[in-house]
Design a protein around this motif. Structure first.
Motif, short mmCIF file in Angstrom:
data_model
loop_
_atom_site.label_atom_id
_atom_site.label_comp_id
_atom_site.label_asym_id
_atom_site.label_seq_id
_atom_site.Cartn_x
_atom_site.Cartn_y
_atom_site.Cartn_z
N ALA A 76 0.85 -1.19 0.00
CA ALA A 76 0.00 0.00 0.00
C ALA A 76 0.89 1.24 0.00
CB ALA A 76 -0.90 0.00 1.23
N ILE A 77 0.51 2.22 -0.83
CA ILE A 77 1.33 3.42 -0.96
C ILE A 77 0.41 4.60 -1.26
CG2 ILE A 77 1.76 3.12 -3.43
CD1 ILE A 77 4.63 4.05 -2.94
N ASN A 78 0.78 5.79 -0.80
CA ASN A 78 -0.03 6.98 -1.04
C ASN A 78 0.08 7.40 -2.51
OD1 ASN A 78 -0.46 10.11 -1.12
ND2 ASN A 78 -1.35 9.46 0.83
N ARG A 99 -4.67 11.86 2.11
CA ARG A 99 -5.57 10.72 2.19
C ARG A 99 -5.49 9.83 0.96
NH1 ARG A 99 -11.26 13.43 3.31
NH2 ARG A 99 -10.50 14.73 1.59
N GLY A 100 -5.88 8.58 1.14
CA GLY A 100 -5.96 7.65 0.03
C GLY A 100 -4.76 6.72 -0.06
N GLU A 101 -4.99 5.56 -0.65
CA GLU A 101 -3.93 4.58 -0.88
C GLU A 101 -4.19 3.84 -2.19
OE1 GLU A 101 -1.97 3.05 3.32
OE2 GLU A 101 -3.70 1.97 2.49
N TRP A 103 -2.27 0.44 -4.65
CA TRP A 103 -1.38 -0.72 -4.53
C TRP A 103 -0.18 -0.58 -5.46
CZ3 TRP A 103 -2.25 -3.19 -0.37
CH2 TRP A 103 -3.52 -3.57 0.06
N ASP A 141 -5.49 0.55 -8.44
CA ASP A 141 -6.42 1.14 -7.47
C ASP A 141 -6.87 0.05 -6.50
OD1 ASP A 141 -6.31 3.62 -8.68
OD2 ASP A 141 -7.98 3.17 -10.03
N LYS A 142 -7.18 0.46 -5.29
CA LYS A 142 -7.79 -0.48 -4.36
C LYS A 142 -9.23 -0.73 -4.79
CE LYS A 142 -5.10 -0.06 -0.15
NZ LYS A 142 -5.15 0.17 1.31
#
Length: 583
Positions: A76-78, A99-101, A103, A141-142
């Motif tokens: 997980a990465i910003n 905010r947000g993460e 892959w 994207d997640k």
């Protein structure tokens, strides 16, 4: 269901030695500052899994797992990872907050058992002392898409290039190979400068001079180790030589499928930087270090061919005598697309304000006019190679397989690359040694300052637009006609009007450079458009080119422009010595 096979099984599937301690996941953001995360190999292997149907039972420890079945390993990465400049600055215009993460997902087909971080010389032997492996990553994207698949992030540069390649294959039945030339200058350390603060080259010698790398010199030791490192990593080096500027060298790597080719370029640069630093030197891709000498480029060679199952008729893929040099209509339309969108592509291929110090006439860097030629270094696009032989009508014939594969043994075509000097050629034959001859396009308005994945993606997307224009015009025409290379603007490149004479935009070597011709002569030849003379002009051209923006993705173009404008403002404030460090 899935399960976790043993670490030994996974190492074998990934072709990694049991001594591996670390794996480095690489990615390249918009700013072209190659970035990575380092993970203990045990942690990485523990995160991988294989569907139960693909996982060998415990009693078959020696059975090799199909690498394409292995899943996992993501981090997980910003999303700020795309936008950071110099690893520190987040341009406000990009609109990215805390905010947000997303892959960062390893592309396991790109795993290599060697890494420049761990390479050391022990006597005459090069060893992977740090026991590092490497892999390139994709961004996803997640969440899951409607069809149950992971969603590729639209801002992933490597993913955009892969998408363009897949689009060409699936929609048009065409495939590509690409090869790169890496030019760089070796200078003394940043603390060792001239009285005016200018960088000092490691030597004063020029193009192909043997004095530039004599036996026992630091330069020869550096070049030998760079190439040995690359070969250990599976990067095929065709040749290297001294270039025309003081302390300048060039390394030419073998043509590969596009994503794989750019991976090799990124590794070449990483090895170049690391080896030079170990010898107390600096390696730089800065576009123009010395005003009185040529700059450093990153010329890219591209060729295309129909896939085995291509729906394209042979009338488009076979040599067409009415075209210049009997280019096939497929090749001619691809070339036309590159020319039509070249000003916009410069925002990627010439990625910094300093890049435009090479966009000049008379210095053999491609000139300032949008045109093409056979043996004319004052053209930004140059036709290289030789006419294809009847037994091998396609210029390049890439082998099947995933675009991220790190194996160099799968190239099946004979390809021709021209040396930068007297026109001698080197024929590069892959494992299968299929056929001979064929054209490739060399794009000269390209250097090492921009993101190489986006640079190549923009050129391929431009060529694809040219092919789509041809197919559109043919489908609306009742008569069959060969395609001529004709001038057009991006807004009119899909026109179905009759093509202009085949010589349009073609600068024969006997004519010299376009800038020296009378304006009326250039207009008759269809040479009416100039390349951008600044990075701001290139970005403006990109933002106005809706066709190319549509191929690459409007959100990507918007974000890229915001980030690189901010980066350009910072680069313009740096001294020459600081720029050499930066690049």
């Amino acid at each position: 269901m899935s399960s976790s096979p043993s670490h030994a099984q996974l190492l074998k599937a990934l072709s990694l030695p049991t001594s591996t301690k670390w794996i480095v996941i690489y990615y390249v953001p918009y700013s072209n500052d190659t970035s990575y995360r380092v993970i203990p190999i045990s942690q990485f292997l523990s995160s991988l899994s294989v569907p139960s149907s693909s996982n060998p039972p415990p009693s078959t420890e020696q059975h090799v797992i199909d690498i394409t079945k292995i899943k996992g390993g993501k981090l997980a990465i910003n999303p700020v990872a795309f936008y950071l400049v110099e690893g520190l600055y987040n341009p406000p215009e990009a609109g990215i907050g805390p905010r947000g993460e997303i892959w960062l997902v390893p592309d396991l087909m790109s795993v290599r058992g060697w890494n420049p971080l761990g390479l050391r010389k022990r006597g005459e032997e090069l060893v992977n002392e740090g026991a590092y492996a490497s892999v390139f990553g994709w961004f996803e994207d997640k969440g899951i898409s409607n069809n149950g698949e992971r969603r590729a992030n639209v801002n992933c540069a490597r993913g955009v290039l892969d998408r363009i390649v897949r689009t060409a294959k699936e929609e048009l039945g065409i495939q590509f190979l690409a090869g790169f030339e890496t030019e760089f200058i070796l200078t003394l350390s940043s603390s060792e400068t001239s009285p005016t603060g200018a960088p000092l080259p490691v030597n004063p010698y020029g193009w192909n001079e043997s004095k530039a790398a004599r036996s026992g010199t630091l330069e020869l030791a550096v070049m030998e180790e760079i190439c040995e490192c690359l070969l250990k990593m599976g990067v095929e080096v065709l040749y290297w030589h001294a270039e025309a500027a003081p302390g300048q060298f060039e390394i030419v790597t073998a043509p590969l499928r596009p994503v794989q080719a750019v991976d090799c370029v990124v590794m070449t640069r990483e090895v170049m930087y690391d080896v030079a630093q170990r010898y107390g030197l600096r390696a730089t891709l800065a576009p123009r270090v010395f005003d009185s000498a040529p700059g450093s480029a990153a010329h890219v060679h591209i060729s295309l061919s129909p896939t085995p199952s291509s729906p394209l008729p042979s009338s488009l893929t076979l040599p067409t005598p009415s075209n210049p040099y009997s280019l096939s209509s497929l090749e001619a339309s691809f070339l036309q697309g590159i020319l039509d969108h070249l000003p916009a592509s410069c925002a990627f291929t010439l990625g910094a304000p300093q890049s435009y110090e090479r966009v000049k006439d008379g210095i053999w860097s491609g000139g300032t006019w949008v045109c093409w030629g056979r043996d004319n270094k004052e053209c930004p696009v140059r036709l290289c190679g030789s006419p294809p032989r009847p037994s091998n009508p396609s210029s390049f014939q890439p082998s099947s397989g995933t675009s991220g594969s790190s194996s160099t043994a799968t190239t099946t075509a004979t390809t021709t690359y021209e040396d930068g000097g007297d026109g001698g050629t080197i024929n590069v034959t892959g494992a299968a040694g299929a056929g001979g001859g064929g054209w490739n396009l060399e794009v000269k308005c390209s250097d090492g300052t921009g993101n190489p994945y986006l640079a190549l993606a923009s050129l391929l997307a431009s060529g694809i637009l040219g092919i789509k224009s041809l197919l559109s015009s043919q489908s609306s025409s009742t008569s069959s006609q060969s395609l001529s290379i004709n001038p057009s603007s991006p807004s009119s490149s899909s026109s179905t009007a009759a093509p202009s004479p085949p010589s349009s935009q073609l600068m024969e070597e006997s004519l010299g450079q376009a800038s020296s011709l009378p304006e009326t002569t250039r207009q008759k030849m269809g040479i009416v458009q100039k390349l951008p003379t600044s990075f701001s002009e290139a970005l403006k051209a990109l933002e106005e080119d809706r066709e190319l923006g549509g191929m690459l993705g409007e959100e990507l173009v918007r974000s890229y422009a915001a980030v690189t404008r901010f980066r350009a403002e910072r680069l313009e404030k740096l001294s020459l010595n600081e720029l050499v460090d930066r690049f």
